[in-house]
Scaffold this motif. Sequence first.
Motif, PDB file in Angstrom:
ATOM      1  N   LEU A 126       0.851  -1.173   0.086  1.00 54.55           N
ATOM      2  CA  LEU A 126       0.184   0.099  -0.146  1.00 54.55           C
ATOM      3  C   LEU A 126       1.079   1.203   0.100  1.00 54.55           C
ATOM      4  N   LEU A 127       2.115   1.393   0.725  1.00 51.75           N
ATOM      5  CA  LEU A 127       3.198   2.334   0.779  1.00 51.75           C
ATOM      6  C   LEU A 127       3.685   2.468  -0.610  1.00 51.75           C
ATOM      7  N   ARG A 128       3.690   1.306  -1.647  1.00 52.36           N
ATOM      8  CA  ARG A 128       4.476   1.233  -2.822  1.00 52.36           C
ATOM      9  C   ARG A 128       3.794   1.894  -3.845  1.00 52.36           C
ATOM     10  N   ARG A 129       4.349   2.277  -5.043  1.00 52.95           N
ATOM     11  CA  ARG A 129       3.702   2.657  -6.245  1.00 52.95           C
ATOM     12  C   ARG A 129       3.482   1.290  -7.102  1.00 52.95           C
ATOM     13  N   GLY A 130       2.339   1.252  -7.379  1.00 55.63           N
ATOM     14  CA  GLY A 130       1.998  -0.108  -8.215  1.00 55.63           C
ATOM     15  C   GLY A 130       1.198   0.161  -9.376  1.00 55.63           C
ATOM     16  N   PRO A 131       0.197  -0.455  -9.634  1.00 57.79           N
ATOM     17  CA  PRO A 131      -0.603  -1.327  -8.772  1.00 57.79           C
ATOM     18  C   PRO A 131      -0.147  -2.673  -8.798  1.00 57.79           C
ATOM     19  N   ASP A 132       0.844  -3.032  -9.908  1.00 55.70           N
ATOM     20  CA  ASP A 132       1.250  -4.583 -10.014  1.00 55.70           C
ATOM     21  C   ASP A 132       2.780  -4.785  -9.310  1.00 55.70           C
ATOM     22  N   PHE A 133       2.798  -5.642  -8.810  1.00 50.85           N
ATOM     23  CA  PHE A 133       3.839  -6.217  -8.204  1.00 50.85           C
ATOM     24  C   PHE A 133       4.445  -7.535  -8.526  1.00 50.85           C
ATOM     25  N   ARG A 134       5.456  -7.734  -8.789  1.00 51.65           N
ATOM     26  CA  ARG A 134       6.111  -9.320  -8.977  1.00 51.65           C
ATOM     27  C   ARG A 134       6.252  -9.984  -7.638  1.00 51.65           C
ATOM     28  N   ILE A 135       5.530 -11.104  -7.649  1.00 50.93           N
ATOM     29  CA  ILE A 135       5.494 -11.819  -6.568  1.00 50.93           C
ATOM     30  C   ILE A 135       6.904 -12.486  -6.208  1.00 50.93           C
ATOM     31  N   ASP A 136       7.642 -12.622  -7.202  1.00 52.55           N
ATOM     32  CA  ASP A 136       9.104 -13.337  -7.084  1.00 52.55           C
ATOM     33  C   ASP A 136      10.099 -12.146  -6.315  1.00 52.55           C
ATOM     34  N   ARG A 137       9.604 -11.043  -6.491  1.00 53.84           N
ATOM     35  CA  ARG A 137      10.325  -9.954  -5.645  1.00 53.84           C
ATOM     36  C   ARG A 137      10.030  -9.312  -4.271  1.00 53.84           C
ATOM     37  N   LEU A 138       8.954  -9.888  -3.896  1.00 51.94           N
ATOM     38  CA  LEU A 138       8.584  -9.445  -2.609  1.00 51.94           C
ATOM     39  C   LEU A 138       9.192 -10.164  -1.216  1.00 51.94           C
ATOM     40  N   PHE A 158      -8.142  -8.681  -1.747  1.00 53.89           N
ATOM     41  CA  PHE A 158      -7.212  -7.306  -1.546  1.00 53.89           C
ATOM     42  C   PHE A 158      -6.404  -7.196  -2.908  1.00 53.89           C
ATOM     43  N   GLY A 159      -6.485  -8.313  -3.570  1.00 56.04           N
ATOM     44  CA  GLY A 159      -5.689  -8.217  -4.803  1.00 56.04           C
ATOM     45  C   GLY A 159      -6.205  -8.938  -5.928  1.00 56.04           C
ATOM     46  N   THR A 160      -5.676  -8.955  -7.281  1.00 55.51           N
ATOM     47  CA  THR A 160      -5.903 -10.154  -8.041  1.00 55.51           C
ATOM     48  C   THR A 160      -4.447 -10.706  -8.774  1.00 55.51           C
ATOM     49  N   LEU A 161      -4.510 -11.890  -9.229  1.00 60.67           N
ATOM     50  CA  LEU A 161      -3.364 -12.158 -10.011  1.00 60.67           C
ATOM     51  C   LEU A 161      -3.422 -11.737 -11.233  1.00 60.67           C
ATOM     52  N   VAL A 162      -2.279 -11.246 -11.706  1.00 53.82           N
ATOM     53  CA  VAL A 162      -2.382 -10.690 -13.106  1.00 53.82           C
ATOM     54  C   VAL A 162      -1.957 -11.742 -14.303  1.00 53.82           C
ATOM     55  N   LEU A 202       2.238 -11.646 -11.158  1.00 47.53           N
ATOM     56  CA  LEU A 202       2.039 -10.701 -10.659  1.00 47.53           C
ATOM     57  C   LEU A 202       1.091 -10.397  -9.833  1.00 47.53           C
ATOM     58  N   LEU A 203       0.946  -9.449  -8.850  1.00 47.81           N
ATOM     59  CA  LEU A 203      -0.115  -9.325  -7.986  1.00 47.81           C
ATOM     60  C   LEU A 203      -0.649  -7.902  -7.974  1.00 47.81           C
ATOM     61  N   ARG A 204      -1.947  -7.740  -8.434  1.00 51.87           N
ATOM     62  CA  ARG A 204      -2.471  -6.260  -8.550  1.00 51.87           C
ATOM     63  C   ARG A 204      -3.227  -6.012  -7.329  1.00 51.87           C
TER      64      ARG A 204
END
Length: 158
Positions: free
Chosen positions: A53-65, A85-89, A141-143
């Motif tokens: 929520l604190l990061r710029r998104g909306p998509d995030f690589r799951i392998d880099r979390l 709270f999210g969707t898989l891209v 990816l998680l959106r």
Amino acid sequence: MPGPADYYTGKFLHMFAWVRRHHAALVDGRLARWMARFEALPEPSRHLFVRLLLRRGPDFRIDRLAYPGVDDGRMAALGLALAGFGTLVTDPRRRLESLRVPELQARLRAVGGGASSRLRREALIAALEPMAEEGAELPLLLRLTPGDEPDCLRMLYF
């Protein structure tokens, strides 16, 4: 020195308690249900949500979390997706765009793409896109889909 794993989540939950205590009359059913759904999340998913929520998104690589309190980013992301709270891209183009230039170059070389170091990012993506459509392994990816509720909570808190 970084704080405990639940530092950000603790502050977020503190905001919940403060809003409930001082503005209970303004917390409608929709916001109350959202807060209850958040509190019911597994702890790693809560930590992940607050950090994203604190990061710029909306998509995030799951392998880099990689965050304190989130030992398995895949499971935490799945928890967020399952709770709404999210969707898989699934879009192959978007997943391909999430790769860094060296990763794109390596993929193009691996399929015999030649002098990939001369190509710009967009050209690399265009060259690899047909293979992405064929189901090449791409990062998940998680959106994040937080809704308006976090903004509402912030407005009530501040």
